[in-house]
Design an enzyme around this catalytic site. Structure first.
Site, mmCIF file in Angstrom:
data_model
loop_
_atom_site.group_PDB
_atom_site.id
_atom_site.type_symbol
_atom_site.label_atom_id
_atom_site.label_comp_id
_atom_site.label_asym_id
_atom_site.label_seq_id
_atom_site.Cartn_x
_atom_site.Cartn_y
_atom_site.Cartn_z
ATOM 1 N NE ARG A 50 52.623 48.240 20.328
ATOM 2 C CZ ARG A 50 51.694 48.508 19.415
ATOM 3 N NH1 ARG A 50 51.968 49.286 18.406
ATOM 4 N NH2 ARG A 50 50.497 48.014 19.535
ATOM 5 C CE LYS A 98 40.466 47.567 35.900
ATOM 6 N NZ LYS A 98 39.678 48.385 36.679
ATOM 7 C CG HIS A 145 44.417 44.700 41.412
ATOM 8 N ND1 HIS A 145 43.601 45.495 40.660
ATOM 9 C CD2 HIS A 145 44.692 45.407 42.535
ATOM 10 C CE1 HIS A 145 43.408 46.646 41.289
ATOM 11 N NE2 HIS A 145 44.056 46.625 42.439
ATOM 12 C CE LYS A 188 43.305 45.660 46.544
ATOM 13 N NZ LYS A 188 44.421 46.577 46.623
ATOM 14 C CD GLU A 215 40.850 54.835 44.111
ATOM 15 O OE1 GLU A 215 41.918 54.297 43.873
ATOM 16 O OE2 GLU A 215 40.031 55.150 43.230
ATOM 17 C CG HIS A 230 38.433 46.173 41.522
ATOM 18 N ND1 HIS A 230 39.083 45.141 40.900
ATOM 19 C CD2 HIS A 230 39.014 47.305 41.058
ATOM 20 C CE1 HIS A 230 40.021 45.636 40.096
ATOM 21 N NE2 HIS A 230 39.985 46.947 40.177
HETATM 22 C C1 BG6 Z 1 41.984 49.912 39.277
HETATM 23 C C2 BG6 Z 1 41.208 51.106 38.797
HETATM 24 O O1 BG6 Z 1 41.475 48.722 38.739
HETATM 25 O O2 BG6 Z 1 41.903 49.842 40.685
HETATM 26 C C3 BG6 Z 1 41.716 52.383 39.435
HETATM 27 O O3 BG6 Z 1 41.329 51.207 37.385
HETATM 28 C C4 BG6 Z 1 41.709 52.252 40.936
HETATM 29 O O4 BG6 Z 1 40.927 53.502 39.052
HETATM 30 C C5 BG6 Z 1 42.436 50.975 41.345
HETATM 31 O O5 BG6 Z 1 42.348 53.391 41.481
HETATM 32 C C6 BG6 Z 1 42.317 50.743 42.826
HETATM 33 O O6 BG6 Z 1 43.140 49.666 43.185
HETATM 34 P P1 BG6 Z 1 43.783 49.593 44.620
HETATM 35 O O7 BG6 Z 1 44.477 48.279 44.648
HETATM 36 O O8 BG6 Z 1 44.704 50.771 44.734
HETATM 37 O O9 BG6 Z 1 42.644 49.700 45.583
#
Ligand code: BG6
Length: 501
Positions: free
Chosen positions: A48, A151, A181, A185, A219, A243
């Site tokens: 921007r 996303k 993403h 992996k 996590e 995911h």
């Molecule tokens: C993201 C989520 O898409 O994926 C996050 O918004 C999450 O909350 C993350 O922590 C986890 O990704 P990765 O690659 O660290 O397992």
């Protein structure tokens, strides 16, 4: 084998945002260092604010310095920095996209195949596509045009469909790259190869031999400074909707007829569409949610750290109540002959005792039962942090007696000297190569929302207080309500089996 990439320009919207700073710029740099970017490739960052090219290049240097603490190659840096340009696109300027077109039309600087990466707020996806189209920047008559959408693609089925309707006024399906993403992996890609590039798995990959499957993302991190986003999203939409359902699809799909994007996606679509929707009137038997309370988590070097609960974190931002889940577990069934009757437990949680993502498969009881202590076989495909395949089998304890114990056969996927490629790096490369196999088809996105929406709705309507679990602990006991049988339990990382927690 490296595929050929046409000379192209990557136009990066949201280039000063966190994703770009932490993943995209360092990822592009590493691709350059690995010799994977074509000689004629430019990066146009769009933001921007008015920033000079020199100032932007200095900013990129700071991103690389922050990421590569041990330094980097000067020659690669010079080559990379020379690829980088900046274009100011102030939201108030009605002519901004035409000006961008004028800049981009300099073919000596910008190769004319254009890949747009939209790392922007979801509400900006459709307007940007519309304005690109208005300026004639999506016209493919001479060169290709591709648009990568970050996303989330919608926040529910109707909004995903509305976004789709709006962008397909300007784009063909083959031009749209919807990212998840997780598909970038390497360990996730390996699920399909493990299944189909080996002979031993396929015959037992069905309801005759498999007792149940667990797909887990745990996590240690909490929601951090994303409280507002997270409280409007929740674990189900943040992690499970794409995911984890994508991971499930790779575990359970039929063999694609070949490895083309269309064939792979066709099998994933079929699978996602055959997951049975949860019966909303019995949701409490099939889905469990919870929020983390204050506790103590394990941080680097095994040290503990006291952390606040989710509701306390929200309270700091003035939010006084919330039923948003930071823990979500579902029991899903797949209505096809291969998987009839096999529960798939899908769960995700923040602030757990460990950070681990895995597919754990428990096999049925063996034909010979020596005693009650005998364990069932488990096969674990560990996705992160360690990438490995682990098999647990019963084996005789040497000696005079007939007794068994569990042996763990552990195959690390990653060996010394292997490339360590971040998921965004492989996805960026695929975007430039024009390979959409690791991107989502709209039918996958729709099938995923179709499953998740009714649960989100039922949970949002249920205002009774949400179960709390102490940060740093394992799954709340109460979550076992979704298990199909009393002998099922949550599996953790890659500790040796034992049919107990
Ligand atoms: C993201 C989520 O898409 O994926 C996050 O918004 C999450 O909350 C993350 O922590 C986890 O990704 P990765 O690659 O660290 O397992």
């Amino acid at each position: 084998m490296a595929k050929k990439i046409d000379p192209c320009t990557l136009v990066l919207f949201g280039a000063s945002g966190n994703l770009s700073r932490v993943k995209l710029m360092p990822g592009l740099f590493r691709l350059d260092a690995a010799g994977r970017l074509p000689d004629h490739m430019a990066i146009l960052s769009v933001g921007r604010g008015e920033v000079s090219r020199e100032a932007w290049q200095a900013d990129i240097k700071s991103m690389l310095d922050a990421k590569f603490k041990n330094g980097y190659d000067k020659a690669v840096f010079d080559r990379f920095i020379a690829r980088n340009h900046y274009h100011a696109n102030p939201p108030t300027d009605p002519n901004a996209f035409n000006k961008m077109k004028t800049s981009l039309s300099d073919a000596n600087v910008f190769p004319q195949n254009l890949a747009y990466f939209l790392s922007v707020r979801p509400t900006d996806f459709a307007p940007i596509v519309e304005q690109l189209s208005g300026a004639g920047l999506l016209d493919e008559s001479k060169y290709w045009r591709r648009v990568l959408i970050e996303k989330p693609f919608g926040t529910n089925l109707p909004s995903a469909q509305a976004l789709q309707t709006s962008i397909t006024k300007h784009l063909k399906e083959s031009q749209i790259y919807r990212i998840d993403h997780y598909l970038g992996k390497s360990a996730l890609q390996n699920i399909m190869l493990t299944r189909f590039a080996n002979t031993m798995f396929e015959p037992i990959w069905n309801n005759q031999y498999i007792d149940h499957v667990q797909i887990t993302n745990n996590e240690i991190l909490g929601v951090g400074d994303r409280t507002e986003f997270y409280n409007n999203t929740g674990a189900l939409r943040d992690m499970v909707q794409s995911h984890l359902l994508q991971t499930l699809a790779l575990v359970a799909m039929e063999k694609p007829k070949d490895l083309s994007p269309d064939s792979i996606r066709a099998e994933k679509i079929k699978l996602l569409e055959s997951i049975r929707p949860l019966p909303v009137n019995e949701i409490h038997k099939n889905a469990f949610r919870a929020q983390y309370a204050a506790g103590r988590v394990c941080v680097a070097d095994g040290h503990g750290e006291n952390v606040a609960g989710y509701l306390d974190e929200l309270a700091r931002d003035g939010v006084t109540e919330s039923v948003t889940e930071t823990y979500a577990a579902l029991k899903l069934f797949i209505d096809n002959p291969r998987w009839k009757g096999v529960p798939f437990y899908v769960r995700t949680a923040k602030r757990m005792h460990e950070g681990n993502t895995a597919v754990s498969i428990r096999f049925k009881k063996a034909p010979m039962q020596l005693n009650n202590e005998q364990h069932q076989n488990w096969l674990t495909l560990n996705i992160q942090p360690r990438e490995c395949i682990k098999m647990e089998i019963e084996s005789k304890i040497p000696g005079l007696d007939i007794a068994t114990r569990t042996l763990s056969i552990d195959g690390p996927q990653r060996q010394q000297g292997d490339e360590s490629i971040d998921s965004y790096e492989s996805l960026l490369l695929n975007l430039m190569e024009g390979d959409s196999s690791l991107y989502l088809h709209i039918s996958e996105v729709e099938a995923q929302w179709r499953l998740i929406d009714p649960i989100v709705k039922a949970w949002a309507e249920d205002k009774s207080s949400v179960h709390q679990y102490r940060a740093g602990n394992r799954d709340p006991e109460e979550s076992s309500v979704i298990f199909d049988s009393k002998d099922q339990f949550w599996r953790y990382s890659i500790e040796l089996g034992g049919d107990k927690h």
